[in-house]
Design an enzyme around this catalytic site. Structure first.
Site, PDB file in Angstrom:
ATOM      1  N   ASP A 106      -6.213  33.130 -27.981  1.00 35.47           N
ATOM      2  CA  ASP A 106      -5.317  32.103 -27.441  1.00 35.47           C
ATOM      3  C   ASP A 106      -4.414  32.686 -26.357  1.00 35.47           C
ATOM      4  O   ASP A 106      -3.712  33.667 -26.587  1.00 35.47           O
ATOM      5  CB  ASP A 106      -4.453  31.555 -28.592  1.00 35.47           C
ATOM      6  CG  ASP A 106      -3.886  30.195 -28.293  1.00 35.47           C
ATOM      7  OD1 ASP A 106      -3.408  29.984 -27.161  1.00 35.47           O
ATOM      8  OD2 ASP A 106      -3.912  29.334 -29.186  1.00 35.47           O
ATOM      9  N   HIS A 158      -7.167  28.732 -26.726  1.00 29.41           N
ATOM     10  CA  HIS A 158      -6.503  27.622 -27.395  1.00 29.41           C
ATOM     11  C   HIS A 158      -7.392  26.371 -27.510  1.00 29.41           C
ATOM     12  O   HIS A 158      -7.849  25.846 -26.499  1.00 29.41           O
ATOM     13  CB  HIS A 158      -5.228  27.283 -26.615  1.00 29.41           C
ATOM     14  CG  HIS A 158      -4.255  26.446 -27.378  1.00 29.41           C
ATOM     15  ND1 HIS A 158      -3.770  26.805 -28.613  1.00 29.41           N
ATOM     16  CD2 HIS A 158      -3.680  25.263 -27.093  1.00 29.41           C
ATOM     17  CE1 HIS A 158      -2.929  25.876 -29.040  1.00 29.41           C
ATOM     18  NE2 HIS A 158      -2.858  24.927 -28.139  1.00 29.41           N
ATOM     19  N   SER A 189      -2.843  21.606 -31.881  1.00 28.80           N
ATOM     20  CA  SER A 189      -1.700  22.269 -31.268  1.00 28.80           C
ATOM     21  C   SER A 189      -0.403  21.707 -31.858  1.00 28.80           C
ATOM     22  O   SER A 189      -0.302  21.647 -33.080  1.00 28.80           O
ATOM     23  CB  SER A 189      -1.797  22.120 -29.748  1.00 28.80           C
ATOM     24  OG  SER A 189      -0.988  23.081 -29.129  1.00 28.80           O
ATOM     25  N   GLN A 190       0.549  21.247 -31.029  1.00 28.83           N
ATOM     26  CA  GLN A 190       1.807  20.785 -31.638  1.00 28.83           C
ATOM     27  C   GLN A 190       1.586  19.619 -32.612  1.00 28.83           C
ATOM     28  O   GLN A 190       2.374  19.422 -33.536  1.00 28.83           O
ATOM     29  CB  GLN A 190       2.863  20.442 -30.587  1.00 28.83           C
ATOM     30  CG  GLN A 190       2.570  19.208 -29.751  1.00 28.83           C
ATOM     31  CD  GLN A 190       3.615  18.946 -28.650  1.00 28.83           C
ATOM     32  OE1 GLN A 190       4.424  19.812 -28.329  1.00 28.83           O
ATOM     33  NE2 GLN A 190       3.596  17.768 -28.065  1.00 28.83           N
ATOM     34  N   MET A 229       0.236  18.905 -26.695  1.00 32.62           N
ATOM     35  CA  MET A 229       1.089  18.731 -25.525  1.00 32.62           C
ATOM     36  C   MET A 229       0.252  18.522 -24.264  1.00 32.62           C
ATOM     37  O   MET A 229      -0.713  19.239 -24.041  1.00 32.62           O
ATOM     38  CB  MET A 229       1.920  20.015 -25.378  1.00 32.62           C
ATOM     39  CG  MET A 229       2.766  20.111 -24.151  1.00 32.62           C
ATOM     40  SD  MET A 229       3.597  21.726 -24.091  1.00 32.62           S
ATOM     41  CE  MET A 229       2.333  22.743 -23.369  1.00 32.62           C
TER      42      MET A 229
END
Ligand SMILES: *[C@@H]1O[C@H](CO)[C@@H](O)[C@H](O)[C@H]1NC(C)=O
Ligand SMILES: *[C@@H]1O[C@H](CO)[C@@H](O)[C@H](O)[C@H]1NC(C)=O
Length: 299
Positions: free
Chosen positions: A225, A281, A108-109, A34
């Site tokens: 994270d 992250h 991530s996503q 994202m």
């Protein structure tokens, strides 16, 4: 004489693990997170060069969703995840370099999105699926958006109040993997993306069959994270249903115990790999990446 060299080469190929001369390396497909974009020199652009430097001749495709970098960033927030996955399936199927399969790296996503690709679009096949900080059981909270971005506050508010409203579901990507453990029923009936790929709505046997085709499904969790809540979602863990403090692991979840997605079978076959990194992250260093990912899964 010629034959002898051939025999030597064949023997060498069988005995060597870094058989650069003998096989071409499998291509790699990456999907960014994202707020990021395909070719960001600070993130996926750099990862791409590290892979290319470590594996000569490798083909690396970093997915761009849309026709420009601006669209690529915007689509990460606002283009329905189901449509993104559909578009990516077409991109991958039409790329001749990928026809014999590829290794998939989701950031991530992008981790849960590439899993959806593996489950829904088995051709060309995903070989190893590697998820970096993916949110496989969704998120319940977005403490830091991660990028200095004007949409962050807006997104946090919308998710808090109306993640399951249909216009939000259809128009805000992060709502599509919002998982409210206090309202599991609402999540199951209104999440248009995550509840589907996790077989919460119906048990889609095709999803199980396709996941089981993977060689390995590698889940990388970032222990420090500050963007994802709860962090255990990166290993398929989540809040125990009905409350939002106690977290259970994948192995303790109903998803695993009833094997709704084939993960228990995969685990027993040794196909699930759980890696942890001490860092925020997506913060990993190059040496770690080369040793644990490139050398093990991309060569
Ligand atoms: C299961 O998933 C496949 C692949 O996406 C899809 O074609 C099929 O319609 C799904 N089946 C059900 C019952 O939803
Ligand atoms: C990450 O968290 C662990 C505890 O889980 C802590 O010991 C370590 O110092 C932290 N590392 C960083 C880089 O913040």
């Amino acid at each position: 004489m010629k034959e002898m060299w051939l025999v030597i080469l064949v023997l060498w190929c069988f005995s060597s693990s870094s058989s650069v001369l003998c096989t071409t390396p499998k291509p790699v497909v990456m999907w960014h997170g994202m707020g990021d974009f395909c070719c960001n020199p600070l993130s996926l652009g750099r990862v791409k060069s590290v892979i290319e430097d470590s594996v000569p001749g490798i083909y690396v495709k970093s997915l761009k969703i849309g026709s420009s970098v601006v669209e690529d960033i915007e689509n990460g927030f606002f283009l329905n995840a189901n449509k993104q996955v559909e578009e990516v399936c077409k991109q991958l199927a039409s790329d001749p370099e990928l026809k014999d399969g590829y290794n998939a790296l989701g950031f991530s996503q992008g981790g849960q999105f590439l899993r959806a690709v593996a489950q829904r679009c088995p051709s060309p096949p995903v070989l190893n699926l590697i998820s970096f900080g993916g949110q496989h059981q969704g998120i319940y909270g977005l403490p830091h958006c991660g990028y200095p971005n004007k949409w962050c506050n807006y997104i946090r508010e919308v998710l808090t109040y109306g993640a399951y409203w249909s216009w939000v579901q259809n128009g805000l990507v992060q709502a599509e993997y919002w998982h409210d453990p206090l309202n599991e029923e609402e999540y199951r009936s209104h999440s248009i993306f995550l509840a589907d790929i996790n077989n919460e709505i119906a048990k889609n046997k095709t999803y199980i069959k396709n996941l089981l085709k993977l060689k390995n499904f590698v889940l990388v969790k970032f222990n420090n994270d500050t963007i994802v809540e709860p962090i255990e979602t990166e290993w398929f863990g989540f809040y125990k249903p009905g409350q939002s403090s106690e977290v259970i692991t994948l192995q303790e979840s109903e998803l695993y115990v009833k094997d709704r997605l084939g993960l228990q079978q995969m685990d027993k076959l040794g196909k699930l790999k759980f890696l942890a990194v001490y860092g925020d992250h997506l913060q990993f260093d190059e040496d770690w990446f080369i040793q644990n990912i490139v050398d093990k899964y991309l060569k």
